[in-house]
Motif scaffolding. Structure first.
Motif, PDB file in Angstrom:
ATOM      1  N   ALA A 635     -11.272  -7.631  -1.829  1.00 26.30           N
ATOM      2  CA  ALA A 635     -10.496  -7.636  -3.175  1.00 26.30           C
ATOM      3  C   ALA A 635      -9.265  -6.592  -3.496  1.00 26.30           C
ATOM      4  CB  ALA A 635     -11.772  -7.159  -4.188  1.00 26.30           C
ATOM      5  N   LEU A 636      -9.000  -6.124  -2.174  1.00 27.66           N
ATOM      6  CA  LEU A 636      -8.139  -5.143  -2.113  1.00 27.66           C
ATOM      7  C   LEU A 636      -6.644  -5.778  -2.884  1.00 27.66           C
ATOM      8  CD1 LEU A 636      -7.902  -3.519   1.297  1.00 27.66           C
ATOM      9  CD2 LEU A 636      -8.730  -2.477  -0.844  1.00 27.66           C
ATOM     10  N   ASP A 637      -6.648  -7.010  -3.068  1.00 27.47           N
ATOM     11  CA  ASP A 637      -5.266  -7.664  -3.210  1.00 27.47           C
ATOM     12  C   ASP A 637      -5.441  -7.950  -4.757  1.00 27.47           C
ATOM     13  OD1 ASP A 637      -7.415  -9.722  -2.879  1.00 27.47           O
ATOM     14  OD2 ASP A 637      -6.010 -11.200  -2.065  1.00 27.47           O
ATOM     15  N   VAL A 638      -6.631  -7.596  -5.429  1.00 28.76           N
ATOM     16  CA  VAL A 638      -6.548  -7.919  -6.750  1.00 28.76           C
ATOM     17  C   VAL A 638      -5.616  -6.724  -7.580  1.00 28.76           C
ATOM     18  CG1 VAL A 638      -8.050  -7.753  -8.873  1.00 28.76           C
ATOM     19  CG2 VAL A 638      -9.151  -8.580  -6.729  1.00 28.76           C
ATOM     20  N   PRO A 639      -4.841  -7.381  -8.365  1.00 30.52           N
ATOM     21  CA  PRO A 639      -3.856  -6.341  -9.073  1.00 30.52           C
ATOM     22  C   PRO A 639      -4.338  -5.418  -9.932  1.00 30.52           C
ATOM     23  CG  PRO A 639      -3.270  -8.707  -9.407  1.00 30.52           C
ATOM     24  CD  PRO A 639      -4.769  -8.488  -8.754  1.00 30.52           C
TER      25      PRO A 639
ATOM     26  N   VAL B 161      -2.128  11.941   7.410  1.00 28.78           N
ATOM     27  CA  VAL B 161      -1.483  11.319   6.294  1.00 28.78           C
ATOM     28  C   VAL B 161      -0.206  10.317   6.945  1.00 28.78           C
ATOM     29  CG1 VAL B 161      -0.298  11.350   4.000  1.00 28.78           C
ATOM     30  CG2 VAL B 161      -1.887  12.866   4.540  1.00 28.78           C
ATOM     31  N   PRO B 162      -0.419   9.316   6.855  1.00 29.96           N
ATOM     32  CA  PRO B 162       0.488   8.344   7.864  1.00 29.96           C
ATOM     33  C   PRO B 162       1.755   8.151   7.321  1.00 29.96           C
ATOM     34  CG  PRO B 162      -1.253   6.913   6.920  1.00 29.96           C
ATOM     35  CD  PRO B 162      -1.576   8.325   6.408  1.00 29.96           C
ATOM     36  N   VAL B 163       1.927   8.175   6.065  1.00 29.08           N
ATOM     37  CA  VAL B 163       3.062   7.973   5.190  1.00 29.08           C
ATOM     38  C   VAL B 163       3.176   8.647   3.993  1.00 29.08           C
ATOM     39  CG1 VAL B 163       1.977   5.688   4.235  1.00 29.08           C
ATOM     40  CG2 VAL B 163       4.503   5.862   4.023  1.00 29.08           C
ATOM     41  N   ALA B 164       4.452   9.153   3.392  1.00 32.49           N
ATOM     42  CA  ALA B 164       4.533   9.983   2.325  1.00 32.49           C
ATOM     43  C   ALA B 164       4.392   9.102   1.070  1.00 32.49           C
ATOM     44  CB  ALA B 164       6.046  10.705   2.236  1.00 32.49           C
ATOM     45  N   HIS B 165       3.170   8.856   0.869  1.00 29.14           N
ATOM     46  CA  HIS B 165       2.990   7.930  -0.450  1.00 29.14           C
ATOM     47  C   HIS B 165       1.712   8.721  -1.059  1.00 29.14           C
ATOM     48  CE1 HIS B 165       1.191   4.718  -3.208  1.00 29.14           C
ATOM     49  NE2 HIS B 165       2.427   4.160  -2.929  1.00 29.14           N
ATOM     50  N   PRO B 166       1.596   8.674  -2.504  1.00 24.20           N
ATOM     51  CA  PRO B 166       0.745   9.507  -3.075  1.00 24.20           C
ATOM     52  C   PRO B 166      -0.852   8.849  -2.873  1.00 24.20           C
ATOM     53  CG  PRO B 166       2.305   8.495  -4.616  1.00 24.20           C
ATOM     54  CD  PRO B 166       2.898   8.288  -3.429  1.00 24.20           C
ATOM     55  N   GLN B 167      -0.716   7.659  -2.706  1.00 29.58           N
ATOM     56  CA  GLN B 167      -2.092   7.019  -2.441  1.00 29.58           C
ATOM     57  C   GLN B 167      -2.374   6.561  -1.030  1.00 29.58           C
ATOM     58  OE1 GLN B 167      -4.129   4.771  -5.567  1.00 29.58           O
ATOM     59  NE2 GLN B 167      -1.653   4.512  -6.454  1.00 29.58           N
ATOM     60  N   SER B 168      -1.541   7.169  -0.059  1.00 27.11           N
ATOM     61  CA  SER B 168      -1.885   6.914   1.482  1.00 27.11           C
ATOM     62  C   SER B 168      -3.324   7.213   1.723  1.00 27.11           C
ATOM     63  CB  SER B 168      -0.710   7.743   2.269  1.00 27.11           C
ATOM     64  OG  SER B 168      -1.280   7.507   3.604  1.00 27.11           O
ATOM     65  N   ASN B 169      -4.011   6.508   2.291  1.00 28.50           N
ATOM     66  CA  ASN B 169      -5.394   6.536   2.699  1.00 28.50           C
ATOM     67  C   ASN B 169      -5.885   7.496   3.847  1.00 28.50           C
ATOM     68  OD1 ASN B 169      -8.054   6.447   2.533  1.00 28.50           O
ATOM     69  ND2 ASN B 169      -8.408   4.254   3.753  1.00 28.50           N
ATOM     70  N   VAL B 215      -6.208   2.018   7.381  1.00 29.93           N
ATOM     71  CA  VAL B 215      -6.460   0.921   6.563  1.00 29.93           C
ATOM     72  C   VAL B 215      -6.109   1.444   5.141  1.00 29.93           C
ATOM     73  CG1 VAL B 215      -8.452  -0.424   5.822  1.00 29.93           C
ATOM     74  CG2 VAL B 215      -8.416   0.399   7.967  1.00 29.93           C
ATOM     75  N   GLU B 216      -5.186   0.791   4.399  1.00 31.73           N
ATOM     76  CA  GLU B 216      -4.735   1.184   3.248  1.00 31.73           C
ATOM     77  C   GLU B 216      -5.429   0.468   1.912  1.00 31.73           C
ATOM     78  OE1 GLU B 216      -3.052   3.921   2.824  1.00 31.73           O
ATOM     79  OE2 GLU B 216      -1.752   4.172   4.921  1.00 31.73           O
ATOM     80  N   TYR B 217      -5.425   1.146   0.708  1.00 29.28           N
ATOM     81  CA  TYR B 217      -5.911   0.352  -0.269  1.00 29.28           C
ATOM     82  C   TYR B 217      -4.716   0.241  -1.514  1.00 29.28           C
ATOM     83  CZ  TYR B 217      -6.209   5.024  -2.181  1.00 29.28           C
ATOM     84  OH  TYR B 217      -6.212   6.626  -2.625  1.00 29.28           O
ATOM     85  N   ALA B 218      -3.648   1.185  -1.373  1.00 29.93           N
ATOM     86  CA  ALA B 218      -2.603   1.277  -2.254  1.00 29.93           C
ATOM     87  C   ALA B 218      -1.913  -0.041  -2.359  1.00 29.93           C
ATOM     88  CB  ALA B 218      -1.663   2.551  -2.068  1.00 29.93           C
ATOM     89  N   HIS B 219      -1.600  -0.465  -3.297  1.00 27.14           N
ATOM     90  CA  HIS B 219      -0.952  -2.007  -3.312  1.00 27.14           C
ATOM     91  C   HIS B 219       0.485  -1.869  -2.749  1.00 27.14           C
ATOM     92  CE1 HIS B 219      -3.949  -3.485  -6.717  1.00 27.14           C
ATOM     93  NE2 HIS B 219      -4.493  -3.420  -5.534  1.00 27.14           N
TER      94      HIS B 219
END
Lengths: 667, 667
Positions: A635-639, B161-169, B215-219
């Protein structure tokens, strides 16, 4: 027409005419005409072609089956009809001890016979009821207490209707006599007198009724006014639902399934896939039984099998928008037959709608406060069944992360008995719920039949216990005594297993042929079984022997066509189970086979006064979740949840909003 | 100001200035300033006068308490301040082995110290990270493995932290080294190297990072597009909510209660009454602990007490309309302090809203189809806490029939460990969730503290088992073996009890002084306890000894002021429990006394790959229901569900509606 589509009225008409033609000159009563499940090995190539977008093969033969009651010999017949070829495939007379299910017309007809019987009328007269007070009766499944009994019997519990109102609560005023009729001959077999004190003793004679106030639920009959402080709550989907429909096919949020319906199980879900992958072949409540804990005659026979004795499909409520369902609703209809074999339209028996169930997942990076929040949108497929006094709300709830839940909510009116209004009288198996009325303890024992298809039709059932790590076994030191591991037990052979809270037992259904690349284990679904008390009745009791599915929380069998019902095909006045326990006893190899998973769960219901006169829902739920079926949260792709879409409102701004709305109206 | 009101900013400022004046010349760090619970026997006359509409007596003294950390000796101090008299009531130095809780500023400060420490910098350099890839750290409660350890220690788990994004997992990329710092001296105690294979062995040297995909969760970081088929679902209450508010007092559907908030427990409910009758004095989650099942050093120390070590109040999310909450929402704010003793405003930490939960009760008279249907409107009081990687959603859900439910939903990101990317490596206590990363098995063990007031402040705890009827004992024949009864056990003496699924055990809290006229038994509430697995760690382990509340599902103690937390007041680096087990061991008389009911329940969480990178909610719930508290269903007066109010819509009519709406817009 799809192989899983419910029966259609023209199919009923066709089947009835074929049957009538096959049984010329025989006086018949039609009990059931419904779709016969297609042969699984014939339907799989068809649904797999659908799933994978291949050209469709010829569908399996469209079959119907029928139960018929000969009015001359009173024997029951079972027929199978090929609707394509218009031929009778099989027709056989059932053994004499088998009683077919009750049908709606039969019950209503018998109610009238009972209430008009001179001996019953005479008994009612002894009550010396005042003007305007009448008597009604709830016909009850007779239950079993005698191997030799071959008559088709019905027990009539009698109630006083204190006021001529369509919702007057007669269950509050039970009478202490109970006629038993032969449903075939329509003869009065006897009148059972009901014990009203602590023991089995009954009054010598029906006494005049001493008027007491009924405990009413109908709003018009309440003595206190209704609450006035409940404000409207409106659920709207201005852009329509998130599902799409094609006949009985539903597509929603990666799920795809077919809604089935039959007279017996009511709602059935077929061919559930998620993201194009098989998950379940067929899901339905297979049986339920409600034994009562009152030891006194004739209450020992109170044991309904609401699926097998009657049928959830024919007891389904015809739902109405805004009353039974809130939000944006799609209804499905069904069909049953009448005693002449004619189709009867059942409107709105299944409802389909989305609901919001709070947050599905959330994480905030505490370093910067940035959050991902996704709401838990669910799809609900629901039916509500009225089985005399009780109501059951059955729902399948699907979620966006591959989970689905079977939810049972029990409501309605408690089954009641008359009691003496004696100081200090205490029936330790019953709760007083009003003057002269008590509600006996009972159990609701359900069996859910799960025909899995986890990434294919050959699956294996296992359970996993969480146990302390054994350093020797696992070759790892555990100097601080903190290690724990999961211990897997594979069910190789058909049989049973039980829940175990102490071991944190989790049941899984897996596909040994497909390994998850991340977990490195077979793809699986877990079943969050309900850990519940078994039937409390003695194993020697008819109650237990007729419902041996109660003995274990989980049964596993090798699939065979026609094995659908946990207590067997015929439960009405049955003597022993002919169901899942007998099939499991075959000891078939069930490892990596076409298996069926049966889950028994129960509610021990010792009533509260608060459960009367109508009971706030008591809820049970069985949850199925993917476990290593996906490589990550599907469900990661749920907006993200967004105010622009959700249009939530602040309480503080309401007055302002209302004011603005009023001004807008004036314009 | 009400005795149950949360602390206010001016009270924080006042308490801090009083404390500073009392400790002149001592360099201090403020950890906590919060309301001290009022003395129960002083507050009862006040709330009873409120409830019964009598003139209010003088409120009890308004007290605050504070934890302080001396920066010179590193001793912890505890002070109690009378805010009315502006006097220090008590001030004492705590024993050397006691570590106060962690505070927000301390954690953030230590993160910076750790990441700048030359030895840590040197270790990070060995990773030879590419441009743009950085390292962060999650400071962890140190846990306990040594009685003699008196330092204030923090374990730092390191992540890439693989990428400079505030929600990088970063949890997807754990490093295999873990610095331990002394939080007082800020010195590096050592660097723990983490085992990455099956045993305790660690690498000799930190190796260069072999880049793998997180494995990221940020859209924004997903490689696949978001779903586009989820349609809006809007919940509106155009006439406002059904509740009314007066400060922290809430009135809703016969319920009346006060919303409390403190740094430690977060949400607290006080003085709950239903229809003017007392039900509960105080309800809050008292403690939780999360031990991990990985036996290897240093993971054996992974055991957080999220209430006692940190505090749910200070980890509460500041909620936003439409993102965290759907519908018509009221928010409450809270206050914590910073390390200087200044108030920090926590906006929207508690939300209050109504929801629809399907049908509350329904009955159809099958003879005429007339139905009573009432929907299940609920009131939800909720907080969401972020404890590093994990999120917990805690809610109290009240219903219209006198029931209330404590709901826990676990979400967020799993705690992870680095693993070798070796073929065939299987850690039997952990689930691989991505390349080089695994999520160890763990348990979430909660304790809910229930201070009951069932129709008064003296109550009795019992449990009821459903057991087959014994004809001799009950003096009733049971010829068919179907009878069953409820067997009651009274907890006379402070102690404990366990759940029992086989016996259908139900816990009750009753008032022996008030007999229900219908049931003829004492008025009561039942507790639908969660039957769950106990802590799997050895009883000799520090994990078990620090959290002895895990040993039993139910504890009963005689009320004493100050006994609020199941594992004791100070849990950070604790050695043994100083909580409910010690209070229960007093063996106080608890029959018809001021009792406290403590319920321990747990979730054994062996992660699924689907729980990563962010976990769909896992739900637990404890349900409280009146049982013979009322003489009948107290929700009979809820108006019927009606389309005129509910404004539900039919799917088939949506296209038409949308069309009309568009035309309306054009006008």
């Amino acid at each position: 027409m799809h192989p899983f589509d419910p029966i259609r009225p023209e199919e009923i008409t066709l089947a009835a005419s074929i049957l009538k033609a096959s049984l010329p000159g025989i006086s018949l009563r039609f009990k059931v005409i419904d779709i016969q499940e297609p042969v699984k090995q014939h339907v799989i190539p068809y649904i797999e072609a659908e799933r994978t977008g291949q050209p469709l093969p010829k569908p399996p033969a469209r079959l119907a089956y029928s139960y018929l009651h000969r009015l001359d010999t009173h024997a029951f017949l079972k027929a199978v009809i090929n609707l394509d070829t218009k031929a009778v495939v099989s027709l056989k007379e059932l053994p004499k001890h088998i009683q077919g299910p009750v049908d709606v017309d039969e019950m209503i007809g018998l109610e009238i016979v009972c209430l008009k019987h001179p001996k019953v009328v005479a008994e009612i007269e002894k009550l010396q009821l005042p003007e305007g007070v009448t008597v009604c009766t709830d016909p009850w499944i007779y239950g079993t207490d005698d191997e030799a009994e071959h008559r088709r019997l019905v027990q009539f519990y009698m109630f006083i209707v204190p006021v001529a109102h369509p919702q007057s609560n007669h269950y509050s005023l039970p009478c202490a006599f109970s006629p038993v009729l032969d449903a075939n001959s329509k003869e009065l077999v006897r009148i059972d007198y009901l014990p009203t004190g602590r023991g089995h003793e009954v009054s010598a004679e029906t006494q005049p009724w001493k008027p007491v106030k009924a405990v009413e639920y109908a709003h018009e009959l309440l003595e206190t006014p209704l609450r006035t402080d409940l404000k409207p709550l409106v659920v709207q989907q201005p852009e329509g639902p998130s599902f799409s429909l094609d006949g009985h096919l539903v597509k929603w949020q990666k799920w795809r399934f077919r809604v089935g319906f039959n007279y017996r199980e009511g709602l059935v879900l077929y061919n559930l896939t998620f993201d194009g992958r098989n998950v379940f072949y067929r899901l339905a409540l297979s049986e339920m039984t409600v034994p009562y804990g009152d030891p006194r005659r004739p209450y020992h026979r109170k044991q309904a099998f609401d699926v097998g004795d009657v049928g959830l499909g024919i007891t389904c409520n015809q739902l109405s928008l805004g009353c039974d369902c809130l939000g944006h609703i799609k209804y499905f209809d069904g069909f049953r037959i009448d005693s002449e074999g004619r189709p009867v339209h059942l409107k709105n028996v299944i409802c389909l709608h989305e609901q919001d169930a709070g947050i599905l997942h959330k994480h905030t990076n505490y370093r910067n406060g940035e959050a991902t929040v996704v709401r838990n949108r669910q799809l609900v497929v629901q039916m509500i069944c009225t089985v005399s006094n009780y109501e059951y709300i059955f729902a399948w709830v699907l979620d966006q992360a591959g989970g689905l839940e079977f939810e049972v909510r029990a409501t309605g009116v408690l089954s009641t008995i008359p009691i003496d209004d004696a100081e200090g009288l205490d029936l330790p198996w019953s709760t007083p719920v009003g003057p002269g009325v008590s509600a006996p303890y009972h159990q609701h024992i359900f069996n859910l039949r799960v025909d899995p298809a986890i990434d294919g039709f050959n699956n294996t059932v296992t359970y996993e216990d969480s146990v302390p790590l054994d350093p020797e076994e696992h070759g790892v030191e555990d100097p601080y005594g903190v290690g724990y591991v999961a211990r897997t037990t594979v069910l190789d052979t058909a049989g049973f297993a039980d829940t175990n809270v102490e071991l944190g037992r989790v049941f899984k259904i897996r596909n040994d042929g497909i390994i998850n690349a991340v977990s490195r284990k077979p793809v699986a679904y877990k079943v969050q079984t309900v850990a519940s008390q078994r039937m409390l009745m003695s194993s020697r009791s008819f109650n237990a022997r007729r419902a041996r599915f109660h003995e274990h929380a989980v049964w596993v069998t090798r699939y065979r066509d026609g094995e659908l019902f946990a207590a067997g095909e015929f439960t009405n006045q049955s003597r022993v189970s002919t169901g899942v326990d007998t099939w499991a006893a075959r000891g078939d190899d069930v490892r990596n086979q076409d298996v069926v998973f049966w889950h028994t769960f129960a509610l021990t219901h010792n009533p509260r006064p608060e459960d009367f006169p109508v009971m706030p829902v008591e809820r049970l739920s069985v949850h199925f979740k993917p476990v290593g079926f996906h490589e990550k949260n599907p469900a990661l792709d749920v907006p993200n949840s967004q105010q622009g879409v959700n249009k939530s409102t602040l309480v503080e701004e309401v007055a302002k909003e209302i004011k603005e709305a009023k001004e807008c109206c004036k314009l």
